[in-house]
Design an enzyme around this catalytic site. Structure first.
Site, PDB file in Angstrom:
ATOM      1  N   LYS A  89       0.835  -1.197   0.000  1.00 19.04           N
ATOM      2  CA  LYS A  89       0.000   0.000   0.000  1.00 19.04           C
ATOM      3  C   LYS A  89       0.876   1.256   0.000  1.00 19.04           C
ATOM      4  O   LYS A  89       1.766   1.394   0.843  1.00 19.04           O
ATOM      5  CB  LYS A  89      -0.927   0.004   1.217  1.00 19.04           C
ATOM      6  CG  LYS A  89      -1.875  -1.192   1.253  1.00 19.04           C
ATOM      7  CD  LYS A  89      -2.798  -1.153   2.449  1.00 19.04           C
ATOM      8  CE  LYS A  89      -2.043  -1.237   3.760  1.00 19.04           C
ATOM      9  NZ  LYS A  89      -2.941  -1.414   4.920  1.00 19.04           N
ATOM     10  N   THR A 122      -8.546  10.131   7.562  1.00 23.20           N
ATOM     11  CA  THR A 122      -8.173   8.851   6.958  1.00 23.20           C
ATOM     12  C   THR A 122      -8.045   7.746   8.010  1.00 23.20           C
ATOM     13  O   THR A 122      -7.400   6.727   7.774  1.00 23.20           O
ATOM     14  CB  THR A 122      -6.854   8.983   6.195  1.00 23.20           C
ATOM     15  OG1 THR A 122      -5.843   9.509   7.078  1.00 23.20           O
ATOM     16  CG2 THR A 122      -7.001   9.907   4.999  1.00 23.20           C
ATOM     17  N   GLY A 133      -8.630   4.556   9.849  1.00 20.30           N
ATOM     18  CA  GLY A 133      -9.251   3.281   9.487  1.00 20.30           C
ATOM     19  C   GLY A 133      -9.108   2.885   8.031  1.00 20.30           C
ATOM     20  O   GLY A 133      -9.747   1.918   7.597  1.00 20.30           O
ATOM     21  N   THR A 134      -8.264   3.584   7.272  1.00 17.86           N
ATOM     22  CA  THR A 134      -8.145   3.246   5.849  1.00 17.86           C
ATOM     23  C   THR A 134      -7.592   1.838   5.646  1.00 17.86           C
ATOM     24  O   THR A 134      -8.088   1.090   4.801  1.00 17.86           O
ATOM     25  CB  THR A 134      -7.254   4.258   5.112  1.00 17.86           C
ATOM     26  OG1 THR A 134      -6.028   4.433   5.842  1.00 17.86           O
ATOM     27  CG2 THR A 134      -7.943   5.595   4.964  1.00 17.86           C
ATOM     28  N   GLY A 135      -6.560   1.468   6.414  1.00 15.70           N
ATOM     29  CA  GLY A 135      -5.978   0.137   6.247  1.00 15.70           C
ATOM     30  C   GLY A 135      -6.942  -0.962   6.614  1.00 15.70           C
ATOM     31  O   GLY A 135      -7.069  -1.971   5.902  1.00 15.70           O
ATOM     32  N   CYS A 136      -7.648  -0.779   7.728  1.00 10.90           N
ATOM     33  CA  CYS A 136      -8.654  -1.761   8.151  1.00 10.90           C
ATOM     34  C   CYS A 136      -9.736  -1.905   7.085  1.00 10.90           C
ATOM     35  O   CYS A 136     -10.143  -3.017   6.724  1.00 10.90           O
ATOM     36  CB  CYS A 136      -9.300  -1.326   9.459  1.00 10.90           C
ATOM     37  SG  CYS A 136      -8.177  -1.094  10.846  1.00 10.90           S
TER      38      CYS A 136
END
Length: 264
Positions: free
Chosen positions: A173, A204, A206-209
């Site tokens: 990512k 942003t 929580g973007t990875g989750c």
């Protein structure tokens, strides 16, 4: 009805962790089940306390879900400790289901969410089982004990090194890079590039989750890995673009999981 399971920590502010995962599943038309691995006291500004769930309770939750629900895919997020990591690996052993592994290490606020021994356990016990591993650039570097990739060539090389640890696919990512275009590289049997203009927003959290759970939702709906990643990437771009409409909290607010449904 496709069903996906999230195994992750709870975010009391609702922007990340199992709360974000369940919102993502719902937004994409998938029924969500959950296994809580840790409880965090956090909001959009900080994580103020973390308490782990016992390994026995983690295993009991996984067993209860699989005993009754037809799970189509699993997303693993925050584990925190080596004990929790081992409990998840043991509970999933022998279960033939696609697994999306998000190696959560640092919260958006900068607070650390994992111990060093848990990183070793991730590397040894769960990466070899992963259908898709979804590290950001600093997480990939930490897993490999290398410097953070400085360009797409280095990112692809690190993705291949992580595949060599056993993951079928690795999504590198690019959100932590500084270019005006955000590029994610999917490395596996072939390489796919997913790019979009970087959106200027502080919201942003929580973007990875959300990205990893969106991929799991796609796998539960029988999409191929490249198809699931492509759909998840586009959906998350919409969620980030609409994040400022939510106006939640005074720090790093959440993305808008229901940007395609709500009419503000």
């Amino acid at each position: 009805m496709a069903i996906a399971l999230t195994i992750a920590g709870s975010d009391s502010g609702g922007g990340a962790g199992i709360q974000a995962d369940l919102k993502t599943f719902s937004a994409l038309g998938v029924y969500g089940a959950s296994v809580v691995t840790a409880i965090t006291a956090q909001n959009t500004r900080a994580v103020t306390r973390v308490e782990g769930v016992s390994p026995e309770m983690i295993r009991a939750q996984v067993d209860a879900v699989f005993d009754d629900l037809d799970i189509g895919a699993v997303k693993i997020g925050m584990l925190g400790t080596a004990e929790a990591t081992r409990a998840v690996a043991e509970a999933l052993d022998g279960r033939a289901v696609p697994l999306v592994l998000d190696p959560v290490m640092i919260a958006k606020s900068g607070d650390r969410l994992i111990r060093d021994d848990a990183i070793d356990a991730l590397r040894e016990l769960l990466i070899p089982c992963a259908t898709v591993l979804t590290p950001n650039l600093p997480e990939a570097a930490r897993l490999l004990s290398r410097m953070v990739a400085a360009d797409p060539t280095e990112a692809e090389a690190q993705g291949r090194a992580l595949c060599a640890l056993g993951a079928d696919w690795v999504l590198m990512k690019g959100g932590h890079a500084e270019s005006p275009v955000c590029t994610d590289l999917l490395v596996g049997p072939e390489t796919h590039c997913f790019s979009a203009p970087r959106i200027e927003t502080k919201n942003t959290h929580g973007t990875g989750c959300s990205l990893s759970s969106a991929i799991a939702a796609g796998l539960a709906q029988d999409l191929s890995v490249p198809e699931a990643v492509g759909r998840a990437h586009g959906w998350l771009q919409g969620a980030i673009a609409a994040a400022d409409r939510l106006r939640v909290g005074s720090g790093h607010g959440p993305v808008h999981h229901f940007h395609g449904w709500w009419r503000e």
